[in-house]
Each structure stands twice: as C-alpha cells, then as structure tokens.
Design a protein around this motif. Structure first.
Motif, mmCIF file in Angstrom:
data_model
loop_
_atom_site.group_PDB
_atom_site.id
_atom_site.type_symbol
_atom_site.label_atom_id
_atom_site.label_comp_id
_atom_site.label_asym_id
_atom_site.label_seq_id
_atom_site.Cartn_x
_atom_site.Cartn_y
_atom_site.Cartn_z
ATOM 1 N N SER A 243 39.762 -31.403 -41.979
ATOM 2 C CA SER A 243 39.438 -32.411 -40.934
ATOM 3 C C SER A 243 39.195 -33.668 -42.280
ATOM 4 O O SER A 243 40.343 -34.375 -41.380
ATOM 5 N N GLY B 263 42.616 -36.580 -41.503
ATOM 6 C CA GLY B 263 41.969 -37.749 -40.345
ATOM 7 C C GLY B 263 41.275 -37.327 -39.331
ATOM 8 O O GLY B 263 41.386 -38.312 -38.368
ATOM 9 N N VAL B 264 40.938 -36.318 -38.870
ATOM 10 C CA VAL B 264 40.117 -36.124 -37.215
ATOM 11 C C VAL B 264 39.138 -36.808 -37.859
ATOM 12 O O VAL B 264 38.072 -37.099 -37.877
ATOM 13 N N MET B 265 38.133 -37.295 -35.889
ATOM 14 C CA MET B 265 37.698 -38.059 -35.773
ATOM 15 C C MET B 265 36.503 -36.737 -35.976
ATOM 16 O O MET B 265 36.485 -35.935 -35.838
ATOM 17 N N HIS C 281 38.059 -39.180 -40.179
ATOM 18 C CA HIS C 281 38.766 -40.056 -40.174
ATOM 19 C C HIS C 281 38.866 -41.667 -40.357
ATOM 20 O O HIS C 281 39.147 -42.425 -40.823
ATOM 21 N N LEU D 171 40.911 -43.401 -43.017
ATOM 22 C CA LEU D 171 42.722 -43.652 -42.846
ATOM 23 C C LEU D 171 43.378 -45.045 -42.315
ATOM 24 O O LEU D 171 44.277 -45.144 -42.863
ATOM 25 N N THR E 27 49.682 -37.735 -44.802
ATOM 26 C CA THR E 27 48.577 -36.813 -44.675
ATOM 27 C C THR E 27 48.670 -35.756 -43.640
ATOM 28 O O THR E 27 47.736 -34.695 -43.145
ATOM 29 N N SER F 90 39.565 -36.808 -31.215
ATOM 30 C CA SER F 90 40.429 -37.407 -31.787
ATOM 31 C C SER F 90 41.327 -38.238 -30.954
ATOM 32 O O SER F 90 41.720 -39.140 -31.039
ATOM 33 N N GLY G 27 41.016 -41.774 -30.396
ATOM 34 C CA GLY G 27 41.585 -42.604 -30.995
ATOM 35 C C GLY G 27 42.635 -43.364 -30.728
ATOM 36 O O GLY G 27 42.744 -44.796 -30.857
ATOM 37 N N TYR H 215 45.492 -45.391 -35.266
ATOM 38 C CA TYR H 215 44.792 -45.005 -34.437
ATOM 39 C C TYR H 215 45.780 -44.009 -34.308
ATOM 40 O O TYR H 215 45.460 -42.641 -33.525
ATOM 41 N N ILE I 2 45.985 -40.977 -35.453
ATOM 42 C CA ILE I 2 44.960 -40.146 -35.139
ATOM 43 C C ILE I 2 44.882 -39.014 -34.000
ATOM 44 O O ILE I 2 44.844 -38.142 -33.603
#
Lengths: 628, 488
Positions: free
Chosen positions: B226, B230-232, B235, B238, B258, B291, B295, B311, B314
């Motif tokens: 993760s 770059g998952v919330m 993130h 990123l 990524t 995300s 995001g 963003y 994401i």
C-alpha cells in the motif's frame, strides 16, 4: 320538415354509412376560426358567421335529439383512451337545450355587443365554449370528457379576460376555483377508471360506492358540482358579474355551466355509481344543496347591484337541483332536472333584462336606477314573468319544479325541506326587492343619463327575452311537455305532469310566498324605499356581524385558499432556500474546506508521512483483530 | 512452445539489458545522440512482443506460458510466467516508456544519457515484477525498480527533486521492511514463496498452528505494497515525488512505475495468493474507497498541474484496488482494464503537463490560462483524457469504471459502490477546474506567444488519445472476447 330532420339524424349517427357526430364539435370550432379570420370592421359578416354557427349547431342538435341513439369510435391507443362519442335520449335532450340557449343568447349578444370593442374575441370564445360543451356531453370516454371539460375552463378564462386584460384577478380567481374542481374531477376519473377497470363510459355501470369508489364518486361529484357553481366553488361568479360582458353571464354561469354540471352529476350518481336513497353519499350531496340554497339566497337578499344579486340567486338555484338529485328519489331527480331547465330559462331571461338595463342606462346599480317600468315596458314584463317563475308563483314553471323538489326533500328529511322552504322565502324576498327597486317606484337615473335617451331596447334583444319569458309560462301551464322528455331519464312509468298531488305542500309554499310579500311590505313601510326593504334582515342583531364579515369576504373560499397557499409558498420558499444552501454553500464549503485541510496536511514532512503510515498500520491491525 | 515465441519471451528481460550495454559501449558523443531512440525502440519492441506473445498463446489455445532465462525449469526452480494480464501490463509498460522517451527529447538537455540508462533498468525491474512467480523475486525486482526511480527523480540534482526522491526513498525503505518481514512470516508457514505454494498454505489459514503469524504476515505485506502504491493514508510521499520529478520522469513515474510497484503487486496478491483470505479483501476495499474519495477531494484545491494529477492518481488507484478487492471475475477484469486505461489517460495528462511546462515554463495553474487556442492538440487530448478519467461514455474509462462499480455492487456493499460512483463528481470537478484554469478563457498576460509543442510530445498525446477513444468505442468487442473466454 320532420322528414328532413329524420334524414339528417340518420346521416349524423351513421345510419347512412357516414358518421358525422364529430361535426357537433368541429363545426363550431371551424366557424369560430372563420369568425376571427374575417376583418375586424366587417361586423355584419362576423356576426352572420357567428349566428350561422349557432343555428347550424341547433339544427344538428335537433337531428340528434330525434335520432336518440348513435355513437362513433376512433381508436387512438391501447389503453382504451379512444375518441368515443355517444348520444342517448338524455344527452340528446341536453344537446338540444345547449343549442337553443346558444342561439337565443347569440342573437341577444349581436345586438348587445354592437359598437363594442373585442366583440370578435367574444364570438370566438362563445363558439369554442359551445364546441367544448357539445364534446363534453357527447364524450363516451372519461379521458375525452376530461379533455372537453378542461377546454371549457380555458374558454371561461379567455372570456373573463376580455373584460379587462390589465386586471386579471377575476379571471385568475375563476381559473383557480374551476381548476381545483377540475383537478378533483381528474382524480375522480382516475379512481373511477381504476375501480371500473375501463375508461369507456358505456362499460361503467352502477358501481358500488365503496373502497376506491368512494374516492371516485366524491371527487367526480365535486368536479360536477364545482362546474355547476355550487358552494364552495361559487365565489368567482359574483365577481365575474362585475367584470365580464353580460351575455357571458347569461350563457356561461347561468346556462351552460348549470346544464353541464347537473348533466354530469346525474351521470355520476345514477349511471357510473349507484347512489341509494338515504345513503351517506346521498346525504352529503343533499347537504351541499341545502347549504348552497340558504347561504347563497341570504347573500342575494342584501345585494344592491342587479348583476350581483342575479349571480347569488344563480348559485342558490343550483342548490335546488343538487338537493333534488341528491335525494336519489325519482321525484327528486325529475324535479331537479326540471328545475334545471326552468332555471336556465328564467335566469337567462333575467340576465338579459339586466343587460338591457345596462345597455340603456349604463349601470345596474339599484342605488342609482329606479322606476324603469314606464320607460322599458317590454323588458319589465319579461322581468316580471321570469321573476314570478323563479319565486315559484303558480302557474309559472318554477313553481312546479320547486314543488317536486320540496316533495323529495320532505321525504328525505325535514331539515332539507325547511332549508328549501327558507330558500324559497329568501328568493321571493330578493326578487320583490329587485323588482320594486329597479322597475317601480320613483324614476331615478345615473348622473348624465337623460330620461329621453332611455327607451326600449331593439327588437333583436327583445326577441330572446320574450321567447324565454314565454317559455317560463308555457313550461308551467303545459308542464307535460318538458316532463315527457325528462321523465324517461329517471325510469319508466313516472308521471308528475299536471298540478302537484300534495295540496298541503302547495298551501305551505303559497303561505311562504305571502309571508315574503308581507315581509317586503313591512320593510318598505319601515324605510320607505324598495331597495331597503330587506334592511331589517340585513341589520338584525345577530345577522349583522355575519353579514359584515361576509361582505368583507372572510368566508370567500378563494381568499381562504389564497391565504393557505401563501403560507404553503412561504414554507416551500424556505425549503427551497435550504436545499439551495446545501448545494451552493454547504457542499462547496465542506468539500473545499476538507480539500484545503488535506492539502495543508501534505506539508512535505517525511516524519508526518511516516506517522500517518504507522497510524494506518495500527488501524489495519485493529480491523484485522475485529474481523478475524 | 515454438522457438520463435521462446525467443520473443527473452526480449522482456534481455532487451533492456542489451540497451543499457549498447548505450554504454558506444562512444559518448554518439550515445548522447541516439540514446533516446534506443529507449523508444525498446518500448515499441516490447509492445510488439506483448502483442505477438498474446497472439501465439491465443493460437496455441493456452492461457499462460512459463519460461526461464537460460536455466532449467526443474521442480522448485524459480521461473517467469506470462498470462493475459501480465501481457496487458507489459504492453502498458512499453507504451508508457515510449511516451516518456518521446517527451524526454525536449525536457532533459544533457541528462539524456543517464536517463536512458536508468529508464532501461527501470524497464527491466518493471518487466520483472510483471513476470515473476514467487514473492522473493518480486521483492528483488521491486528494489531494482525503486532504486532506479529514486535516482531518476533527482536526475536534475536540484533541491526539489532530491527532496522528493528522499521522501520516496524513506517511505519505500519502510515499505521494504514491512514486505520483507511479512514474507518471513508467510515463509514460516508455507516453506516456499512460490505464489501457488503460499496460496495453498493459506487455503485453511484459520486452522494453522499460529494464525496470528499469518495475519501479521499478510498485514505487513498489505501495508508494504500500500505504501508503494500510494494508497491513503500511506500516500504522503506520492504528490511530492511526482511534482518534483523532471517532466519526462514524471510521465513514466506517474504513468506506470508506482502502479507496477504497488498496484500490480496487490492485484497479483488478491488474485493469486490471498484468494481464500476474505479479510484481506475487506481491508483492501476500505483502503480503496478512502483513497477514491479523499484523493479526489484533495485534488480539488491543488494549485499545481502535476500535483492535481498526483492526487487524481491516488483516487484512480483506489478504483483499481476496489475492483480487485471485490474478489469476483468481473471486479478483477474491471481492475485490469482500469489499470490499462489509467496508464493511458494519466500518461496523456502527464505528457500534457510536460507540454505545458515546455511551452510556458511553469505548471502552476494560477499562472496559466487560455492555452486552448495556442495549444489545440494538448488542450483536446487533455479534455479527452479527463473525460475518460471521470468515466464519461463512450470513452475507455467509462467501461472499466462501470465494471468495477457493478462488481462492488454485487458484493453487497451498496454504500461503497454508491460512494465510488459519487466520487466521479469530484473527479469531474477537479479536472474541470484544471481545464478551465489552464486552457479555457482568454490568454493570460505573458503567454500570448505560446506555441504548440511539436514532435514527440505531440505525437504521444495524439497516439494515447486515439487509444483512449478507440478502446472505448471497441470495448463491446472486448467484452465479447472476454465472454468467449469464459472470463465473465
């Protein structure tokens, strides 16, 4: 002559292979368009076209009346919403009545509207009204009926706008009240169609009034009663009397709307549904009738303007018809329908005499006009005949139909009979006052009108009045003539023609009339003026407050509705603002606030990013422990 | 397996290495001139090879093929494997690498030589991730990819780039620790790191001797990947890394790197390894929806072209993972197609941002405006790409998003499906803002003489836009093909 109509009848109803029922609707519309298309200054040509249209309609109506049966069907959709027309003896008679009154008022209108502006619009709306009324009577499908019914509302609105386009308040009022009635009718049509499983009228027969049927019956009844102008859908009529041209009053509120409303009421109560004497629905209908009789007559009594007085009287007379039909007894139904035809005759005649007065003196306000009897003798005689008829003096037509209604009301309940008799007293008192004030007593004219200018109206205006007044007498003396047409509608084997059977009731009615005369004399002695003969009732201790409130329109259903609507609109406005706020302010602020917060959180610090990550890990571990 | 196919399969690993060798063996002056052509050739050959292998597999009626790089495929030996999904991914990689090299010509100056070396190593790493069949090899290629990208981000040796690279490095190191730790726990349980063996060991993990170790194992692996994708809430690095990278690098980084290092690995894990671990999917779905929404929301107020795209990435990664976490064939196919679509449209947008940067010297949207008339190709391709991102039919993004949301709906999480659908509004919101600020309206002072960027940048925008539109229009045919394969 008879053979000619016979051939025409066969032709109209498809007997000779061609079905021309639709002509009843299309012909007036086509000629209405033609009348407007003719140049404005060709008054004679336009009027000829107008008269020809009504005459042609009358001929067609006579043919249908003779034919008695006929139908046509044009399939439109799969939902049984077809263009279906049908004639039976009842609708044939109604069409004939519409045709006769259309011709008579048309002749009068041509003379009345001479040298007036916007007469072309009046012609056009008049013929469109005729077409819509014919369509509504011919319709054999509830949706088609609704279409023509709404069409009548449109022409009504248009006619009221002719008077003064800048101040459409009266037209809007009529539109709102009729619109409510029509919406109820629409709802009723939907419920009835759902209840019966079909839109075709011929397939709807004697539905029981239960479940959905209650909704259907009550709503359709409200639509019919509203068109007839009974309370509480009445309050636009007196206002219209001030605003609209007089022939309009004679043809629409006095004649067509009564005929159509009562026609539909009879169809609803005895064809679509099965109203039983003594049932709840019967009592509801009778109560509407009784209340309308008493209240409208009480208001008529205190009016000082001829047109307004006649308007309230018109409303009250509908009460008799509704009361008679509401009893669901044969005698009541026949009495109601007979009263309808009599009412249309004398009320048309009365409005036409009022029109004559207005034409010659420029006013119908009884405070300024008085003693016209010597100047306009023929008008006065016509007025007297019609007034005697409406007051129920034997042997004029109104007496016989009222006696039938009294008979039915007494059988249904003493309270209804008392209301009806009280109404008769008030009616007689009102017309004694009107006649005394306007046609007798010392001569008085509005300022600027010279005595030598006021003379009898032209023959074209006298002719319809004369015919109608004569009708009032003939339908009274030879009452078997109209009753022979009306009685089969209620069923086989009824005969109420000739003198009434119940002598007690006749005696009571005559006593009430004498009481009214005594009352008038008492009031006249007290004040010395015919116009103020009812003042002792107007200013009686308890009634005084009630009348004051009524004159301030506290009881006008339209004004009450408008107040409610204002409140409703205020609430809607608030809700609308709130929703707008949610979309325009809250959502935007919330999202952009959250977004900026997130933007600022990403401040470039690796430590912070790591902290988030570890918080995320902790959260996932907790989640795992929870889920596993 | 035919000899021709065996040879072609070698190119995925061999060609990048060959290009690195060529680049360094040639005389420096010549290498400076032709190095970008080498990269473009590598990218195009990779796309062609992917299509060729796909056709061969299809002709042979196979769905996958194992192969090695000159060693024996004995029992227990490490091996590479291609299936339809890895071929799709390899095609994407080739596409993005080509676009990146086409963009590099105008943006890198004298760094082209180093860029080529690093990009080829990056290509090698990403191809490896796509092809490996065991978790440890995956880790190795992950590191190759990571190291190459750290250096590439800081290629210009400027403050921003070095800072961005440093953040990526730190967070990647943490991810690596997590992944390695997780692999150790899984290895304790299964005794092998082959995908199939781990999946088998996890099939009845509740009854294992120490289920807590297994849970720890997959939590660590999940968190590690993760962070990489770059998952919330992992993130943080990123946007900084994307924004600070040189234009050509951010095309490759944002378009594919990524996604390979994180998202592809997570897709493989859900599809091949954690099939029988519903908890894994549930957590992934939660991360995905967070995300998607946050995001997109965060993108709305950003002021930098590339940061908005970051963003947006994401958010779109969230969609891919949402599809994967549904655990159904429809969801997985939706995720794969969205992977491809995302590579297409996000690369387009990064190429557009590169074009804007070349033409005007900035990516701050407040300073830009009215570029539509000056740069018609960039403006139109940007509109197409963002409409595709927001999921407007008939563009490609609509179809994959539709499949994902259908799959999410089918899992019974109606609320999450609705939220994913609703977030499209935010997607449209931030892209409309971007489009309005940069391209619409009157030209801003000082930008009157802006000219369309020609050459490779323009070419790649056009080609990628054509893919977005064409793929969208031909999508029904693709669905029929998938149905014919019995996949949906």
């Amino acid at each position: 002559m008879g053979a000619m109509f016979g051939n025409m009848a066969a032709f109209m109803t498809g007997g000779s292979g061609v079905n021309l029922l639709w002509l009843m609707v299309v012909l007036p519309v086509a000629l209405a368009v033609l009348a407007v298309a003719i140049p404005r200054h060709a008054f004679a040509a336009r009027s000829a076209c107008f008269l020809a249209a009504t005459l042609a309609d009358l001929l067609l109506a006579i043919a249908l009346f003779i034919a008695k049966e006929g139908s046509m069907l044009l399939r439109w959709t799969d939902f049984e919403i077809n263009l279906a027309f049908r004639v039976d003896p009842f609708s044939g008679a109604v069409l004939l009545a519409l045709g006769i009154f259309a011709v008579l008022v048309a002749i009068y209108s041509v003379a009345f509207l001479r040298r007036k502006e916007k007469y072309g619009q009046f012609y056009c709306y008049y013929l469109l009204t005729l077409a819509m009324a014919n369509g509504a009577v011919l319709a054999d499908n509830l949706v088609v009926l609704l279409f023509f019914w709404e069409g009548l509302m449109v022409t009504l609105f248009g006619m009221l706008l002719i008077g003064d386009r800048q101040k459409p308040a009266t037209a809007v009022k009529a539109l709102v009240l009729n619109g409510i009635a029509d919406l109820l009718l629409m709802l009723g049509v939907a419920a009835t169609a759902a209840h019966a499983g079909t839109f075709m009228m011929e397939g709807i027969s004697q539905l029981p009034i239960e479940g959905l049927g209650v909704l259907g019956f009550v709503c359709m009844m409200a639509g019919a009663v509203g068109k007839a102008g009974a309370m509480p859908f009445h309050s636009w009529i007196p206002d219209a009397a001030d605003a609209a041209p007089l022939p309009f009053m004679a043809i629409l509120p006095a004649a067509f709307e009564k005929i159509l409303g009562i026609y539909l009421l009879v169809r609803i109560t005895f064809q679509f549904y099965q109203m039983v004497p003594g049932s709840v629905m019967s009592i509801v209908v009778m109560a509407i009738g009784a209340i309308t009789i008493v209240l409208a007559n009480s208001m008529a009594l205190i009016q000082k303007d001829i047109k307004r007085l006649l308007s309230y009287s018109t409303i009250s007379q509908v009460g008799y018809m509704i009361l008679g039909i509401g009893t669901a007894l044969p005698v009541g139904i026949i009495g109601g329908l007979f009263h309808l035809i009599n009412h249309v005759m004398y009320k048309c005649c009365l409005f036409l005499t009022a029109g004559s007065v207005e034409k010659q003196t420029g006013s119908t306000d009884m405070r300024y006009i008085s003693g016209l009897g010597k100047l306009m003798p023929v008008t006065t005689v016509c007025f007297l005949t019609a007034a005697l008829s409406i007051s129920g003096v034997p042997p004029f037509s109104g007496f016989f139909s009222k006696e039938l209604v009294f008979d039915a009301a007494l059988e249904s309940g003493m309270i209804f009979y008392i209301a009806a008799v009280l109404g008769a007293f008030l009616t007689a008192a009102s017309f004694l006052k009107l006649g005394h004030a306007a046609y007798f007593g010392p001569l008085r004219l509005p300022e600027g009108v010279k005595t030598e200018d006021v003379k009898e109206v032209p023959g074209a205006m006298l002719l319809p009045m004369g015919i109608l007044a004569l009708g009032c007498l003939i339908f009274g003396v030879f009452n078997a003539l109209p009753l022979s047409v009306i009685q089969p509608i209620a069923g086989e084997g009824y005969d109420f023609s000739g003198w009434p059977d119940n002598w007690t009731l006749v005696a009571i009615s005559c006593a009430v009339l004498l009481l009214a005369v005594g009352n008038h004399l008492f009031g006249y002695r007290r004040t010395g003026e015919g116009l103020k003969a009812a003042d002792h009732i107007r200013y009686a201790p308890a009634l005084r407050t009630v009348y004051d409130c009524a004159e301030k329109r506290y009881f006008d259903p339209y004004d009450i509705i408008m107040q409610l609507i204002k409140g409703f609109a205020w609430i809607c406005y608030g809700i609308d603002r709130a929703i707008n706020w949610v979309y325009d302010v809250f959502a935007v602020d919330f999202v952009s606030g959250l977004s900026s917060r997130l933007r600022l959180m990403n401040n470039g610090s690796v430590g912070r990013y790591m902290a988030w990550s570890f918080l995320g890990v902790g959260f996932i571990v907790l989640l795992c422990l929870f889920l596993v | 397996m035919s000899a021709g196919m065996e040879f072609v399969l070698l190119t995925f690993m061999g060609l990048p290495l060959l290009m690195v060798l060529l680049n360094n063996l040639l005389k420096k002056e010549i290498a400076q001139k032709i190095c970008l052509s080498l990269g473009i050739i590598a990218g195009i050959v990779q796309m062609a090879a992917a299509v060729f292998v796909f056709a061969s597999l299809k002709a042979a009626g196979q769905t996958e093929a194992d192969f090695s790089q000159f060693w024996d495929l004995g029992v227990g030996a490490s091996r590479f494997s291609v299936d339809f999904f890895s071929l799709l991914v390899l095609f994407c990689i080739g596409m993005v690498i080509t676009a990146g090299f086409l963009t590099a010509g105008k943006t890198l100056g004298d760094k082209k030589f180093n860029f080529t070396n690093l990009a080829m190593i990056l290509l090698l790493g990403m191809n490896g991730i796509a092809l490996v069949t065991d978790l440890f090899s995956l880790y190795v290629f992950l590191e190759i990819t990571g190291v190459a990208s750290f250096v590439m981000i800081s290629l210009n040796k400027e403050g921003d780039g070095i800072e961005g690279a440093f953040k990526y490095l730190v967070m990647s190191a943490i991810a690596t620790v997590f992944i390695l730790g997780g692999l150790a726990f899984l290895f304790m349980q299964s005794g092998s790191l082959q995908y199939g063996d781990v999946a088998a060991a996890l099939s009845d993990w509740q009854y294992a001797e120490q289920p807590a170790l297994l849970i720890a194992g997959f939590v660590l692996v999940l968190v590690g990947f993760s962070i990489k994708s770059g998952v919330m809430p992992f993130h943080g690095w990123l946007p900084d890394a994307y924004q600070s990278a040189p234009a050509a690098v951010s095309v490759i980084l944002g378009g594919i790197v990524t996604k390979m290092a994180g998202v592809y690995a997570l897709l493989r894990l859900t599809a091949d390894i954690f099939v029988n671990v519903p908890v894994f999917n549930q957590i992934l779905m939660l991360l995905a929806i967070v995300s998607i929404v946050l995001g997109a929301v965060a993108a709305i107020t950003q002021t930098d072209f590339k940061r908005i795209l970051a963003y947006s990435s994401i958010s779109q990664i969230g969609y891919i993972l949402l599809g994967a976490s549904c655990g159904s064939a429809v969801g997985l196919i939706g995720a794969m197609l969205h992977f491809f679509n995302h590579a297409t449209f996000k690369t387009t947008l990064f190429v557009n941002s590169a074009a804007v940067e070349i033409a005007t010297g900035t990516t701050e949207i407040e300073k830009l405006g009215g570029l539509q008339e000056k740069m018609p190709v960039t403006g139109v391709s940007s509109i197409l790409a963002f409409l595709s991102t927001a999921g407007i039919p008939p563009l490609a993004g609509f179809w994959s998003k539709l499949l994902i949301i259908i799959a999410a709906w089918q899992t019974g999480n109606v609320f999450i499906a609705g939220l994913a659908l609703f977030a499209s509004i935010f997607t449209a919101a931030y892209f409309l803002r971007l489009q309005r600020c940069v391209f619409f309206g009157p030209a801003v002072e000082g930008l009157e003489d802006t000219k369309e960027v020609t050459g490779g940048v323009c070419l790649s925008s056009l080609a990628l836009s054509a893919i977005t539109v064409g793929f969208g229009l031909l999508f029904p045919a693709l669905l029929l093909f998938l149905q014919g394969q019995g996949l949906i």
